[in-house]
Scaffold this motif. Structure first.
Motif, short mmCIF file in Angstrom:
data_model
loop_
_atom_site.label_atom_id
_atom_site.label_comp_id
_atom_site.label_asym_id
_atom_site.label_seq_id
_atom_site.Cartn_x
_atom_site.Cartn_y
_atom_site.Cartn_z
N UNK A 130 41.48 42.07 48.91
CA UNK A 130 42.47 41.75 49.94
C UNK A 130 43.23 40.47 49.60
N UNK A 131 43.34 40.17 48.30
CA UNK A 131 44.00 38.95 47.85
C UNK A 131 45.30 39.32 47.12
N UNK A 132 46.47 39.15 47.76
CA UNK A 132 47.74 39.50 47.12
C UNK A 132 48.03 38.68 45.86
N UNK A 133 47.51 37.46 45.82
CA UNK A 133 47.76 36.61 44.65
C UNK A 133 47.11 37.19 43.40
N UNK A 134 45.90 37.70 43.53
CA UNK A 134 45.23 38.33 42.40
C UNK A 134 45.99 39.57 41.94
N UNK A 135 46.49 40.31 42.91
CA UNK A 135 47.28 41.50 42.59
C UNK A 135 48.54 41.11 41.83
N UNK A 136 49.21 40.03 42.25
CA UNK A 136 50.42 39.56 41.58
C UNK A 136 50.14 39.13 40.14
N UNK A 137 49.03 38.43 39.92
CA UNK A 137 48.66 37.99 38.58
C UNK A 137 48.45 39.20 37.67
N UNK A 138 47.76 40.20 38.17
CA UNK A 138 47.52 41.42 37.40
C UNK A 138 48.84 42.12 37.06
N UNK A 139 49.73 42.21 38.03
CA UNK A 139 51.02 42.87 37.79
C UNK A 139 51.88 42.09 36.80
N UNK A 140 51.79 40.77 36.83
CA UNK A 140 52.51 39.95 35.84
C UNK A 140 52.00 40.25 34.43
N UNK A 141 50.69 40.37 34.29
CA UNK A 141 50.12 40.67 32.97
C UNK A 141 50.58 42.04 32.48
N UNK A 142 50.61 43.01 33.38
CA UNK A 142 51.09 44.35 33.01
C UNK A 142 52.58 44.32 32.68
#
Length: 326
Positions: A160-172
């Protein structure tokens, strides 16, 4: 078998790009916007740069975005109409695929309307992307983007952490850029993407050290694929920044690394951030010396992206009352 693209296939679009470069928002034009006393003066500069026809209120953020985003979209459409290989344009368009994905996933998770921040200028039409994310049917999306959505959804559902999701999407996003750049066979485009990744990782290294975070924190945010090896960055991070300048000394980001090492002792990030961008611009500068081929195309699209960012900084700075010097 696909026809081999030659530099001479870019003769027509390279000639057009050289003419279009004269319409870019140059330093003197940006100074005019900065010093303008009336909104009409800003509108005139932007009209001279072929930005819009009609009325535009630069003091209204929503109206500003509504006017600027289609300009970027028209530029992509223009480049696609003349580029022998659409993948050169896709490297720049995919930024908006990932931006929209971040927004849509967070909107879905939090039950919020995010339509006002979506930008329908990516590789994937916004309607298709919205449907794929809501339905989970990702088969029609570019492979990296589809895999990114699956992983990001899992992260959001688990943490439930949008920041972690954003970091992952940046890497992709950077993985996707590098994959497409390699597929084109252009060493110039691949070098540009690797330099972009170097800039991202240098920023992460300096910010992490300034925050006093440990290497484990950094390990989860760094991006693979740059000219500087991630293992070497982690080693410098573990040594609290010792060797930072030497690590980036062979890259276009040497000056940024020098500034980054300096601000680890204190000071603002402003000049460091600018030098990171200048390092990437330095890599692209060689495109000005190449008469035709994919390099002028890539250089122009990168310059237009920088112009887009600078213009938003100028207009939002005026709206929020920032000083001209800042």
């Amino acid at each position: 078998m696909k026809k081999q693209i030659k530099d001479t296939d870019y003769l027509a679009i390279s000639a057009r790009i050289r003419a279009m470069e004269n319409m870019l928002l140059t330093q003197p034009r940006m100074e005019k916007i900065l010093e303008a006393r009336k909104e009409e003066e800003i509108t005139k500069v932007l009209l001279d740069c072929n930005y819009f026809s009609g009325q535009f209120n630069p003091s209204e953020p929503a109206e500003m975005d509504a006017a600027l985003t289609p300009v970027r979209g028209r530029m992509f459409a223009d480049m696609l109409s003349g580029a022998p290989d659409a993948r050169y344009v896709d490297v720049f368009r995919m930024k908006y695929d990932y931006h929209n994905t971040k927004a849509l996933l967070k909107g879905q998770a939090l039950g919020k309307d995010v339509d006002h921040i979506l930008m329908d200028i990516g590789r994937v039409p916004l309607k298709e992307l919205r449907t794929a994310i809501s339905s989970g049917e990702i088969g029609g999306l570019p492979v990296c983007l589809g895999d990114a959505i699956v992983e990001a959804k899992d992260v959001l559902n688990t943490t439930r952490d949008p920041q972690l999701s954003d970091v992952l999407l940046d890497q992709w996003y950077y993985r996707d850029m590098l994959t497409v750049a390699k597929e084109t066979g252009s060493s110039f485009l691949e070098g540009y993407v690797r330099t972009r990744i170097d800039g991202v990782n240098l920023r992460i290294l300096v910010r992490t050290l300034r925050m006093g975070k440990n290497v484990d924190f950094m390990k989860g945010t760094l991006v693979e694929g740059g000219n500087v090896d991630v293992a070497a960055i982690l080693k410098v991070g573990a040594d609290r920044g010792n060797g930072l300048v030497e690590l980036y000394g062979f890259t276009d980001l040497k000056e940024a690394a020098i500034e980054g090492a300096s601000i680890l002792k204190g000071g603002t990030m402003t000049q460091f951030e600018k030098l990171c961008d200048d390092g990437i611009a330095g890599y692209l500068a060689v495109a000005q010396t190449i008469p035709f081929g994919e390099a002028p195309l890539i250089g122009y699209m990168a310059a237009h992206e920088t112009e887009f960012i600078n213009l938003r900084i100028l207009l939002i700075g005026r709206i929020t009352g920032l000083s001209n010097d800042l």
